[in-house]
Design an enzyme around this catalytic site. Structure first.
Site, short mmCIF file in Angstrom:
data_model
loop_
_atom_site.label_atom_id
_atom_site.label_comp_id
_atom_site.label_asym_id
_atom_site.label_seq_id
_atom_site.Cartn_x
_atom_site.Cartn_y
_atom_site.Cartn_z
N ILE A 692 4.17 1.27 -8.09
CA ILE A 692 2.91 1.89 -8.56
C ILE A 692 1.72 1.48 -7.70
O ILE A 692 0.60 1.90 -7.94
CB ILE A 692 2.63 1.50 -10.02
CG1 ILE A 692 2.57 -0.01 -10.20
CG2 ILE A 692 3.65 2.13 -10.95
CD1 ILE A 692 2.17 -0.46 -11.60
N GLY A 693 1.95 0.66 -6.70
CA GLY A 693 0.85 0.25 -5.82
C GLY A 693 1.35 -0.67 -4.74
O GLY A 693 2.45 -1.22 -4.80
N GLY A 695 -0.27 -3.32 -1.28
CA GLY A 695 -1.41 -3.90 -0.59
C GLY A 695 -0.96 -4.78 0.54
O GLY A 695 0.22 -4.78 0.94
N SER A 697 -0.45 -7.90 0.63
CA SER A 697 0.45 -9.00 0.30
C SER A 697 1.78 -8.53 -0.28
O SER A 697 2.66 -9.34 -0.50
CB SER A 697 -0.23 -9.93 -0.70
OG SER A 697 -0.60 -9.22 -1.85
N GLY A 698 1.95 -7.24 -0.53
CA GLY A 698 3.22 -6.77 -1.05
C GLY A 698 3.06 -5.55 -1.92
O GLY A 698 2.05 -4.86 -1.87
N LYS A 699 4.11 -5.27 -2.74
CA LYS A 699 4.12 -4.10 -3.59
C LYS A 699 4.05 -4.49 -5.05
O LYS A 699 4.37 -5.62 -5.43
CB LYS A 699 5.40 -3.29 -3.35
CG LYS A 699 5.50 -2.68 -1.95
CD LYS A 699 6.78 -1.87 -1.81
CE LYS A 699 6.84 -1.23 -0.41
NZ LYS A 699 8.09 -0.45 -0.23
N VAL A 700 3.64 -3.53 -5.88
CA VAL A 700 3.58 -3.74 -7.32
C VAL A 700 4.48 -2.71 -7.99
O VAL A 700 4.41 -1.51 -7.68
CB VAL A 700 2.13 -3.60 -7.85
CG1 VAL A 700 2.10 -3.83 -9.36
CG2 VAL A 700 1.21 -4.58 -7.16
N LYS A 714 4.37 -8.03 -9.14
CA LYS A 714 3.89 -8.07 -7.76
C LYS A 714 4.91 -8.82 -6.91
O LYS A 714 5.23 -9.98 -7.19
CB LYS A 714 2.54 -8.77 -7.66
CG LYS A 714 1.99 -8.83 -6.23
CD LYS A 714 0.85 -9.83 -6.07
CE LYS A 714 -0.41 -9.35 -6.72
NZ LYS A 714 -1.55 -10.26 -6.43
N ASP A 818 -12.80 -12.58 -4.53
CA ASP A 818 -12.46 -11.21 -4.14
C ASP A 818 -12.72 -10.27 -5.30
O ASP A 818 -11.89 -9.44 -5.64
CB ASP A 818 -11.00 -11.13 -3.69
CG ASP A 818 -10.69 -9.83 -2.91
OD1 ASP A 818 -11.66 -9.19 -2.45
OD2 ASP A 818 -9.52 -9.48 -2.77
#
Length: 995
Positions: A692-693, A695, A697-700, A714, A818
Site C-alpha cells: 500500500i506504499g 519509501g 526505507s522500504g515498503k508498507v 513496514k 520529520d
C-alpha cells in the site's frame, strides 16, 4: 675561573632569553587561550588570539582598562562547546557576552564562582541545559543577567530572590517550570524583569511584583498566567513597558493602571479579560501603544483614552468593544495607528479625525459604524492604509483622499457609500490595493488611472460604475486582478488590455460590454477569466488555448458565434461554461463528456446526439472494415499483455514467499502489546498484492490477520552493504530509532507499534492499520475536496496533541525531526496520528551524542531554516515543520510547488497575505462560512513558522491556541439572518485584521 664564569654568563643569558620568550604573553592572555582551547571555532574568528603577543588587549572581542582585561564580547561568532570557565579567573572581568553561539552543556556553580567582578553576563541564544545555577545570585557585582533563548529547565531557584545588585534579569524562552515566584519581589533594584515564553505551571501574577519600585520593563507574556491582574502592579510608577499578553488572565483591567504615569506600552492581548477599559487611562500621558486585543472586553472605550500627547498607536482590536469611538481620539496630536477592527462599535466617526493626528493607518473594519468618512482623514498627508470594511458608512468619498498621495491600501468593502469617486483618486501613485466592493459608487473609471503605476488589485464589484473601460489601463503594468462584476460598464473591451502580462484574474461578468474578445493576448499568468452575461460577439480566439495556467473560464450568456476552438483542449480547466451563446459545429473531443453537458446548454447550433453532446465522428476517416481490424489487433495485444503480467506476478509471488519464509525459526519477535497473531502469519501475508506504499526505507503492506484485525507492516530490507548505502539512513539506525521511540509511547495521537520482527538484514515493524492513509496523500490528491474545514481542524488538533505529548510529556522529550503531512496518518474516523519515527531523537541522547546531528534530517519544504544551516535541532524544529502542515491544511497546497517560483509555502503565504490579504491563500474548496476560524488557524501556522525559533510557541501552547479556535460549538449567523447547518464557530481567537 674566568672561562667558567664566561660560560655561566652565556647560560644565564640564554636562559633569560628563553624565559622572556615563554613569558611574552601575560597571565590573562594565557587564561584566554585556555578558554579558547575548550571551544570549537569553525569560522576561525579567534585566529588573532596569538601566544606570541605580549598582551591580549587587541585580540578579537577583548577590551582592557590599562593592561588588564575588563570585557570579553564573543557574541555571534559561531563558537561551539561548554561554558569556558577559564574566563571567570580573569580577576577584573566585568563584562562577558557569549550570546548567539552554540555554548552547550550545563552551567556549574564551580565554573561561575570565581567571576567576582562580573557585572554584565549575557549567555542568551545558546543551547545551555540543566537547572539555573545558584552561584549566579552569589556574584556580588552582577547587575545584568540574560539567559534567554536556552534550554534551562526546572523551577526558578530560591537563590534568585537574593541578588544583591541585579537590575536586569531575562529568562525568556527557556523550559522553566513551576510558577513565577513571589520572592522576585525582593529584588528592589530591578529595572527589567523578562520571563516570557516559558512553560510555567498555571498560576497567578504574584502581587509582590508591585513592590519593585524601580521596575521599568515587565514582560510576562506566554507564562501560563491565570486569574486576575493584581492591582498592586499599579504602584510601578517607573514602568514604561508592560507585557502580559498570551496568557489566560481574567477579570478586569485594574483601575490602578491609571497610576502608571510613565508607561509607554501596555500589551494585554490574547487573554480572557472582561469589563470596560478604566476611565483613568486617559491620564496616561506617555502611552504610545495599547494592545488589548484578543480578549472579550465589553463596554465602550473611555472618551479620554486618546488624550495623551505622545500617543502614537492604539491596538485595542478584537475585543468585542461596544459603543461609539470616543471623540478624544481626534484630539490626539501623535496618533499614528488606530486598529479597532472586529468589534461592535457603532455611531459615526469624530468629524475632525485626522486633523491633528499624523494618521498612517486606520483600521475600523467589521464593526457597525455609520455616517460619513471624515473629510480630514488625511489632513496631515501621511495616511497609508484606510481599512473600513464591513460597516455601514454612507455618503461619498472625501475629495481630500484624491490628494492623499501616500495611500497604499484602501479597503471600503460592504458599506453604503455612493456617488462618484474624485478623479484623482483613481491615479494615486503608491496605491496598490483598491477595494470598493459592495457599495453604490457610480460614475466612470477615470483615464487618470494611468497614473496609478503601482495598482495591483482593483476590486470594484457590485457597484453602479458605468461607461467604458479606459484604454489607459494598459499603463498598469503591475495589475494582477481586475474585478468589476455586477456594474453597468459598457463599450468594447480595450484591445490594449491584452498586453497586461501580470494579469492573473479578470472578472467582468454581468455588465453591458460588447464587441469581440481580445486577440493577441499576453496573459501568461491568467488563472481566472469570467466575461459571462455581457454582449460579446464574434468567435472565441484560438489563442485562448495558450493560457497555460488558466483553470476557470466562463464565457456564458453572450452572443458568441462559430465553433469552439480545438486549441482549448490544451487548457487544464477545473471549471468552464460556454452556455447560452450562438456557438455551432462539433465539440472538441475532450469536451464531449456527459459530465460537461451543462457547460454547453443553450447553443442550438452545436451538433447533437442522444446525450445532447457532440461526439467526434470517425466514420468519415476510416472504413468500417479497417476499424474492425484495429479493434482485433488491440484485443490480441491486450490479451498477450494480461497473460504476461499474470505469469510474472505468479513467479514473483512464489519467489517472495520462498525468500521470506526461509528458516522461519530464526525470526525474532518483540511485542509491545498483547498480540493475537504470530510472526509467521505476518510473513505469509507479505505479497506484492498487499503493498500500500513505499519509501526510501522500504515498503508498507496491508495485512489482514486471522483474528480479523488489520495491520500495516513496514519492511526495511537491505540484502547487501550496497543496498544499505543507497538509502538515506542505515537500516539498523532507522529500525532501532523507531522501535526505541514507539515501543514505549502510549498516546491516542501517536501511531501504535504492535511489535517488531527481525532476521539478518530484514526488519519488520507491525503497526495498527490506518485505513484513510496519510494526510499528505489525501490532501494533495483529487480527494482533497472531501476534507471540509471541521475535518481539517480536527486533524490539525489531533496531530498537535501528539507532538505536544512527545515534547512535553515524554521523559526525556522526543524530537520527531520529520514532521510532515505524509507522516500524519488518518484512522477510519479521520482521527490523526503521528507516525514514522525513523529519524526521531531523544533530546538527552542528542546532548550526549552530538555527532548524530551530522546531517540534516527531514523533508524539503518542512525543514526549519536554522536547522538546515546549523544542524542544531530541538523542539522548535518540529514546531516549524508542524506550522508548514497547518499552512498545507489551510491552503490545500504542498510545501513546494512551481506556482511559488523560488519561494516555499511559508514564504508564499507570508508574502501573499501581506500584499493581497488572507482570502488569496485559503483553499477555495473550503466553505467561506468558516473564514474566521480558518484565518485564526492560519495565523497559528505563521506563528509556528517564524524564522526566529524564539518566536515560535511551544507545542503545548499551540494545542491551547487551537483548542480556543473551536469549530464545533454554535452556528454562525449569516448576513441574511439564517443559520448555516454545517458551519460552527466558538468565538474564535482573533489574530489581527482580516485586511
Amino acid at each position: 675561573m674566568a672561562v667558567l664564569g664566561g660560560a655561566t654568563a652565556v647560560v644565564v643569558v640564554v636562559w633569560l632569553q628563553f624565559f622572556c620568550f615563554c613569558s611574552s604573553l601575560n597571565h590573562e592572555g594565557g587564561l584566554l587561550l585556555d578558554a579558547k582551547t575548550g571551544l570549537e571555532d569553525p569560522s576561525n574568528e579567534l585566529s588573532n588570539w596569538d601566544a606570541g603577543d605580549a598582551t591580549p588587549c587587541h585580540w578579537t572581542g577583548v577590551a582592557c582598562s590599562g593592561d588588564t582585561v575588563t570585557a570579553v564580547d564573543l557574541a555571534n561568532l559561531g563558537l561551539v562547546g561548554p561554558f569556558p570557565a577559564a574566563l571567570c579567573r580573569l580577576p577584573n572581568l566585568a563584562f562577558l557576552s557569549l550570546s548567539y553561539n552554540y555554548i552547550n552543556s550545563s552551567l556549574s556553580d564551580s565554573a561561575l564562582a570565581p567571576c567576582a567582578a562580573l557585572a554584565h553576563l549575557d549567555l542568551s541564544q545558546n543551547v545551555l541545559v540543566g537547572r539555573l545555577p545558584d552561584a549566579l545570585a552569589a556574584l556580588p557585582s552582577l547587575a545584568y543577567l540574560d539567559l534567554s533563548g536556552n534550554n534551562f529547565s526546572g523551577e526558578i531557584p530560591l537563590s534568585f530572590g537574593l541578588f544583591p545588585r541585579i537590575r536586569a534579569l531575562s529568562l525568556v524562552a527557556n523550559l522553566l517550570t513551576g510558577g513565577i515566584p513571589a520572592f522576585l519581589g525582593n529584588l528592589t533594584a530591578l529595572r527589567q524583569l523578562n520571563l516570557s515564553y516559558n512553560p510555567f505551571s498555571a498560576g497567578r501574577i504574584p502581587p509582590a511584583l508591585g513592590d519593585l519600585a524601580s521596575l521599568e520593563v515587565l514582560w510576562l507574556a506566554g507564562c501560563g498566567l491565570e486569574g486576575e491582574i493584581p492591582p498592586s502592579l499599579g504602584r510601578l510608577s517607573n514602568l514604561t513597558d508592560l507585557d502580559l499578553s498570551s496568557n489566560a488572565l481574567s477579570g478586569g483591567i485594574p483601575a490602578t493602571f491609571a497610576n502608571l504615569s510613565s508607561v509607554v506600552q501596555i500589551e494585554l492581548y490574547h487573554n480572557s479579560l472582561s469589563g470596560p477599559i478604566p476611565l483613568g487611562f486617559g491620564n496616561l500621558r506617555s502611552l504610545v501603544r495599547f494592545d488589548a486585543s484578543m480578549n472579550r472586553l465589553d463596554g465602550p472605550l473611555p472618551d479620554d483614552i486618546f488624550d495623551g500627547p505622545r500617543l502614537e498607536s492604539a491596538h485595542v482590536y478584537s475585543n468585542r468593544l461596544t459603543g461609539r469611538i470616543p471623540s478624544g481620539i481626534a484630539r490626539s496630536t501623535s496618533l499614528v495607528e488606530a486598529r479597532l477592527f472586529d468589534n461592535r462599535l457603532n455611531g459615526s466617526l469624530p468629524p475632525d479625525l485626522g486633523e491633528r493626528s499624523p494618521l498612517m493607518l486606520l483600521d475600523l473594519s467589521d464593526n457597525s459604524l455609520s455616517g460619513e468618512i471624515p473629510a480630514s482623514i488625511c489632513h496631515r498627508g501621511v495616511l497609508e492604509q484606510l481599512l473600513l470594511m464591513d460597516n455601514m458608512f454612507s455618503g461619498s468619498l472625501p475629495d481630500g483622499l484624491s490628494r492623499c498621495r501616500t495611500l497604499t491600501r484602501v479597503r471600503l468593502r460592504n458599506n453604503r457609500l455612493s456617488g462618484e469617486l474624485p478623479a484623482g483618486f483613481w491615479g494615486l501613485p503608491h496605491l496598490w490595493l483598491l477595494e470598493l466592493r459592495g457599495n453604490s459608487f457610480s460614475g466612470r473609471i477615470s483615464p487618470l488611472i494611468a497614473q496609478g503605476a503601482n495598482l495591483s488589485n482593483i476590486l470594484i464589484d457590485d457597484n453602479q460604475f458605468a461607461g467604458s473601460i479606459p484604454s489607459e489601463m494598459v499603463s498598469l503594468s503591475k495589475l494582477y486582478e481586475f474585478s468589476a462584476a455586477n456594474n453597468m460598464l459598457s463599450g468594447s473591451l480595450p484591445a490594449s488590455l491584452a498586453d497586461l502580462r501580470e494579469l492573473g484574474k479578470l472578472d467582468l461578468h454581468h455588465n453591458l460590454i460588447s464587441g469581440e474578445l481580445p486577440r493577441g493576448i499576453q496573459w501568461s499568468k491568467l488563472s481566472e477569466l469570467n466575461l459571462a452575461d455581457n454582449a460579446f460577439t464574434g468567435g472565441i480566439p484560438p489563442e485562448f488555448g495558450e493560457l497555460a495556467v488558466l483553470n476557470y473560464l466562463d464565457l456564458s450568456g453572450n452572443l458568441l458565434t462559430g465553433e469552439i476552438p480545438i486549441q482549448l483542449q490544451n487548457l487544464k480547466l477545473n471549471e468552464f461554461n460556454f452556455s447560452n451563446n450562438h456557438l455551432s459545429g462539433p465539440l472538441p473531443p475532450l469536451f464531449a463528456l456527459e459530465a460537461d453537458r451543462n457547460s454547453f446548454l443553450g447553443n442550438p447550433g452545436l451538433c447533437k446526439a442522444s446525450s445532447g453532446l457532440c461526439p467526434v465522428s470517425y466514420g468519415r476517416r476510416y472504413s468500417h472494415s479497417f476499424i474492425w481490424l484495429l479493434r482485433g489487433i488491440f484485443i490480441s495485444a491486450s490479451l498477450i499483455f494480461v497473460i504476461g503480467i499474470a505469469w510474472f506476478s505468479w513467479r514473483y509471488h512464489k519467489y517472495t514467499k520462498e525468500n521470506l519464509a526461509f528458516d522461519k525459526s530464526k525470526w525474532s519477535l518483540t511485542s509491545f502489546h498483547k498480540l493475537g497473531f504470530s510472526e509467521y502469519e505476518i510473513l505469509n501475508c507479505l505479497d506484492e498484492d498487499n503493498v500500500i506504499g513505499s519509501g526510501g526505507s522500504g515498503k508498507v503492506y496491508k495485512v489482514i490477520l486471522s483474528n480479523g484485525e488489520i495491520a500495516a507492516v513496514k519492511k526495511l530490507w537491505g540484502s547487501s552493504k550496497k543496498d544499505l548505502e543507497n538509502v538515506n539512513q542505515p537500516i539498523d539506525d532507522g529500525f532501532e530509532a523507531e522501535v526505541a521511540t514507539l515501543g514505549k509511547i502510549r498516546h491516542k495521537n501517536i501511531v501504535k507499534l504492535w511489535c517488531c520482527c527481525s532476521h539478518r538484514d530484514c526488519k519488520l515493524l507491525v503497526y495498527e492499520y490506518m485505513p484513510n492513509g496519510s494526510l499528505g496523500d489525501l490532501l494533495h490528491s483529487s480527494k482533497g475536496g472531501m476534507l471540509d474545514w471541521p475535518m481539517r481542524y480536527k486533524i490539525v488538533l489531533d496531530a498537535a496533541e501528539g507532538l505536544a505529548y512527545l515534547h512535553h510529556d515524554c521523559m526525556p522529550p522526543i524530537v520527531h525531526r520529520d514532521v510532515k503531512s505524509n507522516n500524519i496518518l488518518l484512522d477510519g474516523e479521520y482521527g490523526a496520528k503521528v507516525a514514522d519515527f525513523g529519524v526521531a531523537k531523544v533530546m538527552e541522547m542528542m546532548e550526549k551524542e552530538p555527532k548524530s546531528m551530522s546531517r540534516v534530517a527531514g523533508s524539503c519544504g518542512y525543514i526549519a531554516p536554522e536547522y538546515a544551516y546549523t544542524l542544531r535541532v530541538n523542539e522548535t524544529s518540529d514546531i516549524y515543520s508542524f506550522g508548514v502542515v497547518i499552512l498545507e491544511l489551510v491552503t490545500g497546497k504542498p510545501p513546494i510547488d512551481p506556482e511559488f517560483g523560488e519561494k516555499d509555502l511559508v514564504k508564499w503565504v507570508s508574502s501573499t497575505v501581506s500584499q493581497k490579504g488572507i482570502e488569496y491563500v485559503i483553499d477555495p474548496n473550503l466553505d467561506s462560512c468558516h473564514r474566521e476560524g480558518i484565518s485564526k488557524v492560519l495565523s497559528i501556522g505563521l506563528l509556528c513558522t517564524s524564522s526566529l525559533p524564539i518566536n515560535r510557541p511551544s507545542m503545548r501552547k499551540v494545542v491551547k491556541m487551537l483548542q480556543e479556535v473551536n469549530a464545533k460549538n454554535k452556528p454562525k449567523i449569516r448576513k441574511n439572518g439564517s443559520k448555516s447547518s454545517h458551519c460552527y464557530l466558538k468565538d474564535p481567537i482573533e489574530f489581527g485584521s482580516n485586511a
